[in-house]
Design an enzyme around this catalytic site. Structure first.
Site, short mmCIF file in Angstrom:
data_model
loop_
_atom_site.label_atom_id
_atom_site.label_comp_id
_atom_site.label_asym_id
_atom_site.label_seq_id
_atom_site.Cartn_x
_atom_site.Cartn_y
_atom_site.Cartn_z
N GLY A 30 -39.16 44.71 -42.49
CA GLY A 30 -39.25 45.98 -41.76
C GLY A 30 -38.01 46.84 -41.80
O GLY A 30 -37.89 47.81 -41.03
N GLY A 32 -37.05 48.82 -44.15
CA GLY A 32 -37.27 50.11 -44.85
C GLY A 32 -37.15 50.03 -46.36
O GLY A 32 -36.97 51.05 -47.02
N GLU A 103 -37.53 45.65 -55.26
CA GLU A 103 -37.52 45.25 -53.85
C GLU A 103 -37.20 43.76 -53.81
O GLU A 103 -37.90 42.95 -54.42
CB GLU A 103 -38.90 45.53 -53.23
CG GLU A 103 -38.93 45.19 -51.76
CD GLU A 103 -40.18 45.70 -51.07
OE1 GLU A 103 -41.07 46.23 -51.75
OE2 GLU A 103 -40.26 45.54 -49.84
N1 DCP Z 1 -41.11 36.67 -46.96
C1 DCP Z 1 -40.75 35.34 -46.81
N2 DCP Z 1 -39.93 34.75 -47.73
C2 DCP Z 1 -39.44 35.45 -48.76
C3 DCP Z 1 -39.76 36.81 -48.92
C4 DCP Z 1 -40.60 37.40 -47.98
O1 DCP Z 1 -41.19 34.69 -45.86
N3 DCP Z 1 -38.65 34.84 -49.64
C5 DCP Z 1 -42.08 37.27 -46.02
C6 DCP Z 1 -41.49 38.01 -44.88
C7 DCP Z 1 -42.50 39.09 -44.61
C8 DCP Z 1 -43.16 39.36 -45.95
O2 DCP Z 1 -42.89 38.18 -46.74
O3 DCP Z 1 -43.50 38.61 -43.72
C9 DCP Z 1 -42.61 40.58 -46.64
O4 DCP Z 1 -41.27 40.69 -46.30
P1 DCP Z 1 -40.20 41.69 -46.87
O5 DCP Z 1 -39.08 41.83 -45.94
O6 DCP Z 1 -39.78 41.21 -48.21
O7 DCP Z 1 -41.01 43.06 -47.06
P2 DCP Z 1 -41.36 44.19 -46.00
O8 DCP Z 1 -42.60 44.86 -46.47
O9 DCP Z 1 -41.33 43.64 -44.62
O10 DCP Z 1 -40.11 45.14 -46.21
P3 DCP Z 1 -39.84 46.60 -45.65
O11 DCP Z 1 -40.55 46.76 -44.35
O12 DCP Z 1 -38.34 46.63 -45.56
O13 DCP Z 1 -40.37 47.52 -46.71
#
Ligand code: DCP
Length: 229
Positions: A30, A32, A103
């Site tokens: 979350g 960004g 990302e």
């Molecule tokens: N996740 C995880 N282990 C990892 C990578 C991600 O457990 N090695 C999980 C955490 C989140 C989901 O995968 O539940 C996606 O996480 P990210 O932080 O990578 O992506 P977001 O969509 O939350 O990022 P943002 O809101 O910053 O765009």
């Protein structure tokens, strides 16, 4: 195929560049990252590789992300192994444009593994196997990162955003969990005391609202596009 069709572009091929200038965007859940990536989609010299969350949600019909949150002790190893694979696929993908923005990376996977190690949700031997794969891959393949953009964001802010976004699999994620993931990212990229940092780090304040973040992204864009490989 495991590799989805990446961003389509009509830009001319970059035959002359030896390789891409590669940027990885890191930060808490979350923070960004997706918004940052969306900003860069409009430039026709840049390939944007979004995180393969959708792949993790449908591995031959199985939602590994959901399983991991439902029962981490049982499924975290499986999930993190698959994350590592899908990240390596993105690292080794060589698009024909001079800039590549990803990302996350195979490196930030270690933040989640470290957290599970601290919470004793992975056994020592599971950590060892994940770590041996990681070491082998980073030593024997060329992962080529030139810059890390760290969206440093307070856990309360990301908690709020996560709640608003309401991704089904994440409804059990607590503020406490986000604090732990934040601290580990900070130890790694801000204090630089945890793991090796594979590239210079540009820290952005991820707490700002969208309008102010766009200004940060534009500054960042100038820094990225002015750098030479
Ligand atoms: N996740 C995880 N282990 C990892 C990578 C991600 O457990 N090695 C999980 C955490 C989140 C989901 O995968 O539940 C996606 O996480 P990210 O932080 O990578 O992506 P977001 O969509 O939350 O990022 P943002 O809101 O910053 O765009």
């Amino acid at each position: 195929s495991l590799i989805p069709v990446f961003q389509k572009t009509t830009a001319s091929l970059c035959n002359l560049c030896k390789r891409q200038f590669t940027v990885c965007v890191e930060g808490n859940i979350g923070s960004g990252k997706t918004t940052f990536l969306s900003h860069f989609k409009k430039f026709n010299n840049t390939t944007v590789l979004q995180e393969p969350v959708d792949l993790w949600r449908d591995v031959g019909g199985t939602n590994l992300l959901k399983l991991m949150y439902e029962d981490p002790a049982r499924h975290a190893f499986l999930f993190q192994s698959y994350v590592q694979l899908t990240m390596l696929q993105r690292h080794t993908y060589k698009p024909p444009l001079p800039y590549k923005i990803m990302e996350r990376s195979v490196h930030s996977g270690r933040c989640f593994i470290e957290n599970m190690k601290r919470a004793k949700l992975l056994s020592n031997v599971e950590i060892m196997v994940l770590n041996d794969w990681y070491e082998w891959c980073t030593q024997n393949t060329n992962l080529e990162i030139d810059l890390i953009v760290y969206l440093r964001t307070s856990p309360t802010v990301v908690y709020q955003r996560m709640k608003e976004r309401a991704r089904k699999e994440e409804n059990s994620v607590s503020l406490e969990y986000l604090k732990q993931i934040h601290d580990i990212h900070d130890e790694w990229l801000y204090h630089q005391t945890l793991f090796t940092v594979p590239a210079p780090v540009l820290v952005l304040d991820g707490n700002k609202n969208l309008k102010d973040m766009i200004i940060e992204f534009e500054n960042c864009k100038n820094q990225i596009f002015n750098r030479k490989i």
